[in-house]
Design a protein around this motif. Sequence first.
Motif, PDB file in Angstrom:
ATOM      1  N   ASN A  21      -3.848 -10.280   6.530  1.00 38.30           N
ATOM      2  CA  ASN A  21      -3.393 -10.263   7.873  1.00 38.30           C
ATOM      3  C   ASN A  21      -4.110 -11.025   8.930  1.00 38.30           C
ATOM      4  OD1 ASN A  21      -1.763  -8.142   8.491  1.00 38.30           O
ATOM      5  ND2 ASN A  21      -3.049  -6.503   7.606  1.00 38.30           N
ATOM      6  N   GLY A  64      -8.311  -7.925   3.301  1.00 41.04           N
ATOM      7  CA  GLY A  64      -6.798  -7.501   3.412  1.00 41.04           C
ATOM      8  C   GLY A  64      -6.446  -7.055   4.920  1.00 41.04           C
ATOM      9  N   ALA A  65      -7.197  -6.303   5.550  1.00 42.64           N
ATOM     10  CA  ALA A  65      -7.128  -5.803   6.751  1.00 42.64           C
ATOM     11  C   ALA A  65      -7.218  -6.922   7.893  1.00 42.64           C
ATOM     12  CB  ALA A  65      -7.880  -4.608   7.015  1.00 42.64           C
ATOM     13  N   TRP A 117     -12.822  -7.454  -0.493  1.00 37.56           N
ATOM     14  CA  TRP A 117     -11.407  -7.396  -0.433  1.00 37.56           C
ATOM     15  C   TRP A 117     -10.619  -6.616   0.583  1.00 37.56           C
ATOM     16  CZ3 TRP A 117      -9.680 -11.524  -2.282  1.00 37.56           C
ATOM     17  CH2 TRP A 117     -10.060 -12.156  -3.376  1.00 37.56           C
ATOM     18  N   GLN A 118     -11.277  -5.505   0.993  1.00 37.23           N
ATOM     19  CA  GLN A 118     -10.688  -4.772   1.873  1.00 37.23           C
ATOM     20  C   GLN A 118     -10.746  -5.078   3.302  1.00 37.23           C
ATOM     21  OE1 GLN A 118     -13.129  -0.982   1.854  1.00 37.23           O
ATOM     22  NE2 GLN A 118     -12.113  -0.275   3.780  1.00 37.23           N
ATOM     23  N   THR A 171       0.425  -0.920  -6.805  1.00 40.14           N
ATOM     24  CA  THR A 171      -0.866  -1.026  -6.145  1.00 40.14           C
ATOM     25  C   THR A 171      -1.591  -2.292  -6.548  1.00 40.14           C
ATOM     26  OG1 THR A 171      -1.905   0.412  -7.428  1.00 40.14           O
ATOM     27  CG2 THR A 171      -1.145   1.415  -5.207  1.00 40.14           C
ATOM     28  N   LEU A 190      -7.275  -0.612  -3.629  1.00 46.88           N
ATOM     29  CA  LEU A 190      -6.461  -1.529  -3.304  1.00 46.88           C
ATOM     30  C   LEU A 190      -6.792  -2.964  -2.979  1.00 46.88           C
ATOM     31  CD1 LEU A 190      -4.001   0.997  -1.270  1.00 46.88           C
ATOM     32  CD2 LEU A 190      -3.717   0.121  -3.395  1.00 46.88           C
ATOM     33  N   ASP A 198      -0.794 -10.807   1.561  1.00 46.95           N
ATOM     34  CA  ASP A 198      -2.291 -10.116   1.418  1.00 46.95           C
ATOM     35  C   ASP A 198      -3.110 -10.126   2.494  1.00 46.95           C
ATOM     36  OD1 ASP A 198      -3.005 -13.050   0.932  1.00 46.95           O
ATOM     37  OD2 ASP A 198      -4.378 -12.252  -0.415  1.00 46.95           O
ATOM     38  N   LYS A 229      -7.134  -6.063  -1.807  1.00 50.04           N
ATOM     39  CA  LYS A 229      -6.505  -7.023  -0.742  1.00 50.04           C
ATOM     40  C   LYS A 229      -5.456  -6.464  -0.215  1.00 50.04           C
ATOM     41  CE  LYS A 229      -6.306 -10.099  -4.597  1.00 50.04           C
ATOM     42  NZ  LYS A 229      -5.652 -11.597  -5.081  1.00 50.04           N
ATOM     43  N   LEU A 230      -4.806  -5.341  -0.768  1.00 49.48           N
ATOM     44  CA  LEU A 230      -3.538  -4.835  -0.265  1.00 49.48           C
ATOM     45  C   LEU A 230      -3.910  -3.572   0.665  1.00 49.48           C
ATOM     46  CD1 LEU A 230      -1.666  -4.600  -3.754  1.00 49.48           C
ATOM     47  CD2 LEU A 230      -1.017  -6.114  -1.719  1.00 49.48           C
ATOM     48  N   SER A 231      -5.169  -3.168   0.983  1.00 47.96           N
ATOM     49  CA  SER A 231      -5.792  -2.214   1.609  1.00 47.96           C
ATOM     50  C   SER A 231      -5.199  -2.381   3.127  1.00 47.96           C
ATOM     51  CB  SER A 231      -7.211  -2.161   1.633  1.00 47.96           C
ATOM     52  OG  SER A 231      -8.021  -3.244   2.172  1.00 47.96           O
ATOM     53  N   GLY A 232      -4.667  -3.282   3.531  1.00 47.61           N
ATOM     54  CA  GLY A 232      -4.038  -3.305   4.911  1.00 47.61           C
ATOM     55  C   GLY A 232      -2.975  -2.343   5.108  1.00 47.61           C
TER      56      GLY A 232
END
Lengths: 307, 658, 301
Positions: free
Chosen positions: B580, B547-548, B543-544, B261, A39, B578, A41-44
């Motif tokens: 947080n 994204g978080a 990226w993870q 996704t 995912l 995208d 960037k969208l993993s949040g």
Amino acid sequence: MRNYVIRRLLLLILVLWGVTLVTFVLMHVVPGDPAKVLLGKLSGNEALVTKLQHQLGLDKPLVVQYFEFVKGVLRGNLGNSYKFKASVMSLILERMPATIKLTFGALIIGLLVGLSSGIISAVRRYSIWDTFSMIFAFIGVSMPVFWLAMLLQLLFAVKLGWFHVSGFEGLRDLVLPSVTLGLIYSASIARMTRSSILEVIRMDYVRTARAKGAPERIVIFRHVFRNALIPVVTLIGMQFGGLLTGAALTETVFQIPGVGKLLINSTLDLDYPMIQGGVIFVAIIFVLINLFVDILYAYLDPTIRYD
Amino acid sequence: MEAKRVISLVLTIALVLGIWAAPVNVAADQDAIISMTIGSTKAYVNLVPKTLDQPPVIINGRTMVPFRFIGESLDAFVDYNPTDKTVSYVLEGNNITLKIGSTTATVNGVSKTLDAAPVILKTGRTVVPVRFISEAVGATVGWNPTTHTVTITFKKEAVVIGGILHDYNGGDLDGFDPQSNTNLLLFNACRQIYSNVVTVGYKDFTIMPDVAKSWDTSSDGKTITFHLRNDIYFSDGTKLTANDVKFTFERCFDPNGPAYTSGVLDYYLTPVKIVGGQAKADGKASTVSGIKVLDDYTISFTLEQPYAPFIQVLAIPAFGILSEKAVTKMGDTYFAHPVGSGPFYVKEWQRGSHILYAANLKYFKGRPALDGVHIDIVEDENTQVLKFKKGELDVLYPPLAQYDELVKTYATNVYKTADMSYYRIDFNIKRKGPLQDISVRQAIGYAINREQILAKILKGQGYLAKGIFPPGLPAYNASLPGFSYDLAKAKQLMKDAGYPNGFSLEMVMRSGRMEDEHLALQEALKQIGITVNLKKLDSATYWQLLGAGETDIAYRNWWADFADPDNFMAPLFHTGTDSNMGWAKPEYDAIIEKAAKMTRISERIPLYQDLERKLIYQDVVQFPLWNTITTVISNPKVRNYYLHPSGVVAYYPVYLAH
Amino acid sequence: MATVQGKDKELLAAESEVEARQTSMIADIWHRLKKHRLAMAGLVIIIVLILTAVFASVIAPYSYRDQNLDNALLSPSRDHLFGTDQFGRDLFSRIIYGSRISIAVAFLPVIVSVGIGVLLGAISGYFGGWRDLLIMRLADIMFAFPSLLFAIAIIFAIGRGILSLFIALALVDWAGDARLIRGQVLSIRSKEYIEAARAIGMSDRRIIMRHILPNCLAPIIVTVSMSIPGVILTEAALSFIGLGVQPPTPSWGAILNDGQRFIGNAPWMAFFPGAAIFLTVLAYNFLGDGLRDAMDPFLKN
């Protein structure tokens, strides 16, 4: 001997099972969720993560996942890569030819250069040959792959124009990458050969053979080599594995679609099926090679007994 | 009539018809005729009226003409180098460089003497002697003494059909499904093999018809009806109809599909608010009610509210039109075997090695000049350079490490373009810590010597940014105050905020991507006592974490997908986007949504500029660094390799001269 | 009671005699080693490298991280012995500081790895049977894992950092050494003098320690010295991916990685770390060769 080989082949299965277990455990112990990785960037977004996990079958209990995996392997189905959405088996097979060609090319050059260099060194110890080839061996081992690759590209591809700078569309494209990898490989072979021969030459049975009046050539070939080659053969077998995957760097520089790069990238992408499938594939090859090496031992030194 | 006469009549007619039927002289088609009048801002290019900002003038008896205007009319690549004070054209492989105030010019490296030096006039425009520039490019000059009109006639080189262009990518694709990713690599591929409802020009974001030949908007602005061409075929021979268009867009809302996704849905389609789209995405409906097929070649889209950039969104390569039959039939295998209706199709893809695009000879706009494009996948920078030097590649994007040497060696074949990109530092104001103090964020801004980093590390390939919108985008605000490099002020701010001894921050980075800039930023912050702990990660983890929102600061960029300010606001700052980082506020959401609904750009711009000011100067959620320039060096025989501000190159207009 | 004491005394006397002989053996070896020029050179180099690592902050003229963008990519000069990198950082200082990581990496993980391998290989080759089976199958499994992947997995699992780096490097490569030693042991084991020793009643442990292992010294020494660059380069690969040292901490491998991009216009950036690695390999090799030569007479017992 035959019993031995049969037993070893049976154990092959045991080893492979061990490999699947260890890979599986390792991949799941490693913190990192392939769903989140996919995912990016969208993993949040929790909802998306859960959804993807379900799609990938990651929410099933680990034991179930493991058994499904083993079942698949037995059927020859290594699963589908998350990233490429194609079967792992086909992705690896697609890249096998390139890797095989590169590995054998490197092996041939490594052996040719390494063995001859090591032998000359040992037989003419402390001569100019010896110094020269040992320095070459040391350089070969410490020189980074990309450096050697670039030098070769610059000289033979750009300045002399004999080869393509990179690519893999013909037998000619094999030369530069094989030489790159082969030369580095040959360095340790040369070193090991030399030291091993020197070792053996001092042994009593060699002296005995000489005392008996056997011609020098026979002494060297029959007595010295066969024994000296044992550690060398081990080394070759050992490094063969390193070749397969250590070639990743060579593959990058020369733009070769090989298995080495595929495996490394898959590990970083946490593409589970790809990693598991790839490792199993490589495992089979290694175990077979080691078996071959062991058989070679027995041939080289008949005194070796396998209980 | 006598038989003989009949025959001769027939032969004569045949001859005449034959002449007409003969292929038109290609060269004649390609003449560019520019006519200008001294002192007048009105000019004509091939009889099309144009307005000049700088009229031609006579200085010391020499006729001087505006440099940029002539160049653009001739379709040359025009460049101005403020450091050297030189202006140059690259036109059909010829490089002509002139220096302001100097009578020496170079044509393809050879020095020539001018009878008059180029000057910059009050309008800020450069004028050059007409006789020289015309001779240098190989045009003829005509002068009408009565009307004081000067005419430049330039016979363009004939387009050469055939040949293969050798380009490269620094990485490989995963597949050819346009909805599976939003990265530039995939966009570049889709641009060549798919058609869109509408498309953009080769050098900018001007909208051009593609699959749709025309469209009408309803009076309430919510329904747009497209009239499609009926002569478009997919590479498998089937015809493209409105059903394929409906299928393509409905697929984006499929909760089990890739767009769900990959960001294609979230970034681009969700703001559009197509009626019934959300319902399908939520699994409540199987089709999207707002997309209606009226007949085989007519389709309408109904939106919940007007969305100004709607047409532009359709041009994004992610919305390449898919063949319903092919995708449904092939399932997962489609990923590696795409079926499109673009100017090229994928003839061969050897993963990790190369992609070969072949020309679609039946392309509805006429076949491309090239027979094909061969894309090598070359990850190693040194290999890229060596391949170009040897001629195995026709173009090279000079790697930063070797930029100076390469640009110098190939000076006559360097092309540049200003990207519509925005590079900045993101501040995480959600995490508890010193960053939540606005003076700390300001201090960080003052501590960074952007000019030096731009010059030394990015080799001058960029312009300092003052805000979010890059130049060229409507809503770009040139009058923003901007930022200065002031170390003393930064230290003072830190002290005042209560951090005289600094503190530490986490910054994530990827291996091998923009590493040098990260290190430079780390050093810059060290000077005000902030210890930046760089976390070098692989792409996936990077990226993870981003994204978080699990990093304190990040060095990031955003490239325009279409030329509307909404593209820089909605995906970055609207709630639910995208990263947080804690920037979103209902107040901002309201502005973004309001502006998206309005139709007149003149009314929307002030709203966006206001929001930009709030985000950057008032709330300091990001620190703008720079907008980039892309440089490419090409083999002199390559023509029309246009760098697009979105970073996506189209191969359709490219040809290889002899 | 008296007899036991008496025997103890004899034993003690015998033991101290053995000890004395052992210490004199070490003195002998040292004496012989000193005569071997190359080995001494190697030893000196290694000592210098260790000292450099320890006293890095004293020796290095500049900081390893201070950037000076106006001085970027300067070729070697008096001010900057090894030139500067793309940030204007002094390369000489970076290599000096880098020796800390690289020397440590060249010592610890390699020695642990070889140690594990030798031990397991000896047990495997000497005893055979189920031990051989188990150990060799374990080795096979280890082989199946490309060592880089295994290292990546370990570091991912434990978490990034220098300690995990060392652990990972120590754990991944023992299989090769184990196989190597096993091979040697297999061939020595069948020799007559081993039969003889066993006939006398020498314990297995002693046989392995005193007779078999010393004869494997040659290949052990070679693999240790040949492993070193491999470990340094593996560390480089890990650093490149981000699993080794974090920037701006220098290690020879990391510096080498940086140098790759600039090899066309600033070749000193890749040359000097390469040369440092080369020197280290050379030193270990010479010392190793010398050690083996010096221990030669004692091997024949």
